[in-house]
Write a protein that holds these residues in place. Structure first.
Motif, mmCIF file in Angstrom:
data_model
loop_
_atom_site.group_PDB
_atom_site.id
_atom_site.type_symbol
_atom_site.label_atom_id
_atom_site.label_comp_id
_atom_site.label_asym_id
_atom_site.label_seq_id
_atom_site.Cartn_x
_atom_site.Cartn_y
_atom_site.Cartn_z
ATOM 1 N N ALA A 245 0.838 -1.207 0.000
ATOM 2 C CA ALA A 245 0.000 0.000 0.000
ATOM 3 C C ALA A 245 0.866 1.247 0.000
ATOM 4 C CB ALA A 245 -0.903 0.002 1.220
ATOM 5 N N THR A 246 0.367 2.252 -0.715
ATOM 6 C CA THR A 246 0.992 3.574 -0.672
ATOM 7 C C THR A 246 0.114 4.463 0.198
ATOM 8 O OG1 THR A 246 1.866 3.300 -2.897
ATOM 9 C CG2 THR A 246 1.769 5.547 -2.018
ATOM 10 N N VAL A 247 0.707 5.035 1.229
ATOM 11 C CA VAL A 247 -0.045 5.877 2.147
ATOM 12 C C VAL A 247 0.672 7.213 2.305
ATOM 13 C CG1 VAL A 247 -1.007 3.918 3.415
ATOM 14 C CG2 VAL A 247 1.110 5.001 4.212
ATOM 15 N N ILE A 248 -0.086 8.207 2.707
ATOM 16 C CA ILE A 248 0.494 9.482 3.116
ATOM 17 C C ILE A 248 0.190 9.648 4.593
ATOM 18 C CG2 ILE A 248 0.386 11.990 2.864
ATOM 19 C CD1 ILE A 248 -0.395 11.594 -0.049
ATOM 20 N N ILE A 249 1.224 9.848 5.402
ATOM 21 C CA ILE A 249 1.050 10.011 6.827
ATOM 22 C C ILE A 249 1.690 11.329 7.242
ATOM 23 C CG2 ILE A 249 3.089 8.524 7.195
ATOM 24 C CD1 ILE A 249 0.137 8.954 9.619
ATOM 25 N N ASN A 250 0.841 12.222 7.729
ATOM 26 C CA ASN A 250 1.281 13.559 8.138
ATOM 27 C C ASN A 250 2.029 14.258 7.003
ATOM 28 O OD1 ASN A 250 0.245 13.361 10.781
ATOM 29 N ND2 ASN A 250 2.039 12.167 11.409
ATOM 30 N N GLY A 251 1.499 14.091 5.787
ATOM 31 C CA GLY A 251 2.073 14.779 4.627
ATOM 32 C C GLY A 251 3.212 14.049 3.962
ATOM 33 N N GLU A 252 3.671 12.938 4.513
ATOM 34 C CA GLU A 252 4.800 12.195 3.949
ATOM 35 C C GLU A 252 4.296 10.908 3.312
ATOM 36 O OE1 GLU A 252 8.847 9.870 5.414
ATOM 37 O OE2 GLU A 252 7.793 11.238 6.776
ATOM 38 N N GLU A 253 4.688 10.685 2.048
ATOM 39 C CA GLU A 253 4.267 9.477 1.338
ATOM 40 C C GLU A 253 5.242 8.347 1.632
ATOM 41 O OE1 GLU A 253 4.148 8.152 -3.258
ATOM 42 O OE2 GLU A 253 2.782 9.816 -2.779
ATOM 43 N N LYS A 254 4.681 7.171 1.867
ATOM 44 C CA LYS A 254 5.528 6.005 2.087
ATOM 45 C C LYS A 254 4.809 4.752 1.613
ATOM 46 C CE LYS A 254 6.331 6.134 6.473
ATOM 47 N NZ LYS A 254 6.737 5.694 7.849
ATOM 48 N N GLU A 255 5.587 3.721 1.374
ATOM 49 C CA GLU A 255 5.049 2.432 0.940
ATOM 50 C C GLU A 255 5.166 1.466 2.101
ATOM 51 O OE1 GLU A 255 6.894 -0.500 -2.058
ATOM 52 O OE2 GLU A 255 5.515 0.737 -3.258
ATOM 53 N N ILE A 256 4.082 0.747 2.367
ATOM 54 C CA ILE A 256 4.084 -0.205 3.478
ATOM 55 C C ILE A 256 3.636 -1.563 2.957
ATOM 56 C CG2 ILE A 256 3.689 1.582 5.223
ATOM 57 C CD1 ILE A 256 0.765 0.742 5.338
ATOM 58 N N ARG A 257 4.114 -2.628 3.623
ATOM 59 C CA ARG A 257 3.794 -3.985 3.192
ATOM 60 C C ARG A 257 3.405 -4.824 4.393
ATOM 61 N NH1 ARG A 257 8.182 -2.560 0.045
ATOM 62 N NH2 ARG A 257 7.885 -2.781 -2.231
ATOM 63 N N GLY A 258 2.499 -5.799 4.116
ATOM 64 C CA GLY A 258 2.096 -6.727 5.159
ATOM 65 C C GLY A 258 1.458 -7.955 4.559
ATOM 66 N N ILE A 259 1.320 -9.002 5.355
ATOM 67 C CA ILE A 259 0.713 -10.243 4.890
ATOM 68 C C ILE A 259 -0.248 -10.739 5.949
ATOM 69 C CG2 ILE A 259 2.547 -11.736 5.824
ATOM 70 C CD1 ILE A 259 2.181 -13.435 3.253
ATOM 71 N N GLY A 260 -1.420 -11.262 5.504
ATOM 72 C CA GLY A 260 -2.418 -11.738 6.454
ATOM 73 C C GLY A 260 -3.411 -12.646 5.772
ATOM 74 N N ASN A 261 -4.462 -12.979 6.477
ATOM 75 C CA ASN A 261 -5.433 -13.934 5.942
ATOM 76 C C ASN A 261 -6.536 -13.283 5.102
ATOM 77 O OD1 ASN A 261 -7.022 -12.709 7.830
ATOM 78 N ND2 ASN A 261 -7.023 -14.460 9.266
#
Length: 561
Positions: free
Chosen positions: A469-485
């Motif tokens: 996922a690409t998210v913006i947090i407090n004005g800063e863009e970052k890419e985050i990853r995770g795995i689940g069911n």
């Protein structure tokens, strides 16, 4: 009223009727109804109806189901006379409808009235003269009781003598001792019995004795005593229709009428929505719908009350008050939160139970009748202002906009929108409620915004789903990853990997949005923060997966505030 002014008033005398029976009676059948809109109602209008307006109103009364309609005072003015003639000559009177005309007990007026009704199939000739001590003293310059009684006798004799002059018309006599309500009972009886003795009613030729509460002077129970006393003492009672004609000076016209029916009356005169002199006449729609609410058929059709009200307001140029029983704009509206919650629960339960029992008796808190039975809609029942509560707001979002909020979400949404209404100091419309719901709970994007995400459904050996996922947090863009069911679980793990998970996911719900776009879905997620704070967020999107993720982001943002 100042205390010193009270001394000018006197209590109204009671009726000596120790064995009264009306308190033990109940109304089980409807009376004969007679509309006096075109006479009593019309004479009280700042701008009386034109002939064309009276014709339209007459047609309305016929459609409602009135079988007796007082059309006016044809001997008083050319407009009234010409209206009567048009009804007759243009064959506008239905076969089962009887017109009624009013006339004072004066010879030239009675003769003119007979000219007006010539050719009608059936007509009620309603004669009257004032009988009360106040009227005798002031209007008739201290006339004696005998002189007043003789006026009634002369009028009845003249009517009887004129009946053979219009053989094609069946004439029914109606007599009113005007101001009956403050006339001595024995004198009212003397005048009425004198007229009865002249007319000599039979089973085939009934007559009407109308006992008008011309001015309300006292409580409805005294009125009922008066009616019962008269019913006991009238000559030829079995051949008499005892009629009520209540006004509303003390605000108790409906109560006086209902108790009068319990006391033995057979017939009721009144107007739609209580139009009439001073505070008005009896509202016939009110009394009839009261009976309907007890399972009594009345013969009057008020299933489209809003359209009846619209015609009434247009023709009379009067307005029906917002709190007027049954017909007012706000009478099926609840502002109070506790009322709203009870109505919502009652509606929901009835919707379920009516499927099993189509004859289920009506029973919804705060609503004496089903609004649909008088042409109103459920959507108008609950409206929101600063006095509203969680149940009412949830009801609006559900019924108006198709959002079925989880029960435990109601208090949070209710309080936020309640506070908004309080800040604004006004009622919120259904659209304003939806707008506020979206502003505070739906697809929130600050401080966390979900810009994009991708799923890999083949990321693990156990059917796990990987999320990038690409998210913006407090004005800063970052890419985050995770795995689940699943999509939401993998996104939660992605937030955790990025150090953004300070919560536990407590609940998740979703549904298609009723009444909205065919592709819209709504999801609701409840989160609990590390400090124990619990919040709900909502996501709306054509994709049910994206709706869930947006709900999670909305809840995260609410938890961070």
């Amino acid at each position: 009223m100042k205390t010193e002014a009270i001394t000018k008033y006197r209590p109204f005398p009671r009726v000596d009727l120790p064995d009264r029976t009306w308190p033990d009676q109940e109304i089980t059948t409807a009376p004969i109804w007679c509309s006096v809109d075109l006479r009593d109602g019309n004479q009280a209008l700042p701008q009386p109806m034109s002939i064309e307006e009276k014709l339209e109103f007459f047609d309305l009364l016929c459609r409602i189901g009135f079988k007796q309609i007082e059309i006016g005072f044809p001997s008083a003015a050319d407009t009234e006379f010409n209206f009567c003639r048009r009804l007759i000559e243009e064959n506008r009177i239905p076969e089962d409808v009887t017109i009624q005309i009013l006339v004072q007990t004066r010879e030239h007026l009675i003769r003119r009235s007979f000219e007006a009704i010539k050719g009608a199939k059936r007509a009620i000739v309603h004669i009257y003269n004032s009988t009360s001590p106040l009227q005798r003293r002031i209007t008739f310059s201290d006339a004696s009781r005998e002189a007043i009684r003789d006026i009634a006798i002369a009028g009845a004799e003249l009517v009887k003598s004129l009946v053979p002059t219009i053989p094609e018309t069946e004439v029914v006599l109606q007599y009113s001792p005007e101001s009956f309500s403050d006339t001595e009972l024995d004198f009212s009886l003397e005048c009425c019995n004198a007229v009865i003795d002249i007319w000599q009613p039979t089973a085939e030729k009934r007559m009407i004795i109308n006992l008008p509460d011309t001015v309300q002077w006292t409580t409805p129970n005294v009125h009922a005593d008066q009616i019962e006393w008269m019913c006991r003492h009238l000559h030829k009672r079995d051949f008499i229709d005892v009629s009520l004609h209540t006004h509303n000076d003390r605000g108790t016209g409906t109560a006086a009428t209902e108790l009068g029916l319990m006391a033995g009356a057979d017939r009721v005169e009144g107007t739609l929505f209580g139009n009439g002199e001073r505070t008005g006449n009896l509202d016939i729609a009110n009394v009839a719908l009261n009976m309907n609410a007890h399972g009594i058929a009345t013969g009057l059709d008020f299933t489209d009350l809003p359209s009846i009200r619209a015609v009434y307001e247009r023709i009379t140029r009067m307005t029906v008050a917002e709190r007027h029983p049954y017909a007012g704009e706000l009478v099926f509206t609840a502002f109070s939160g506790s009322h709203q919650d009870a109505i919502k629960k009652g509606m929901d339960r009835r919707s379920r139970e009516i499927m099993e029992d189509p004859n289920l008796a009506w029973g919804v808190p705060y609503l004496t009748i089903d609004p649909q039975d008088v042409g109103r809609s459920y959507e108008a029942i609950i409206r929101i202002n600063s006095q509203s509560g969680k149940g009412g707001i949830a009801y609006i979002l559900d019924r108006e906009h198709g959002f079925d909020l989880p029960k435990t979400m109601h208090p949070q949404v209710g309080k936020r929108i309640y506070d908004l209404a309080d800040e604004m100091g006004q009622e919120l419309s259904p659209d304003e409620i939806r707008e506020a719901f979206f502003r505070f709970f739906v697809n929130l994007e600050s401080p966390l915004q979900l810009v994009d995400y991708e799923l890999d459904h083949h990321a693990g050996t156990k059917g796990e789903v990987a999320c990038t996922a690409t998210v913006i947090i407090n004005g800063e863009e970052k890419e985050i990853r995770g795995i689940g069911n699943g999509p939401i679980n993998s996104f939660v793990h992605a937030l955790d990997e990025a150090g953004l998970k300070q919560f536990n996911l407590v609940d998740y719900r979703s549904h298609a949005v009723r009444g909205g776009s065919d592709s819209d879905s709504a999801a609701y997620i409840q989160l609990q923060g590390k400090d124990g704070n619990i919040v709900w967020g909502c996501g709306v999107d054509p994709s049910i997966e994206m709706a869930g993720l947006k709900a999670l982001v909305s809840a995260w943002n609410l938890l961070e505030k």
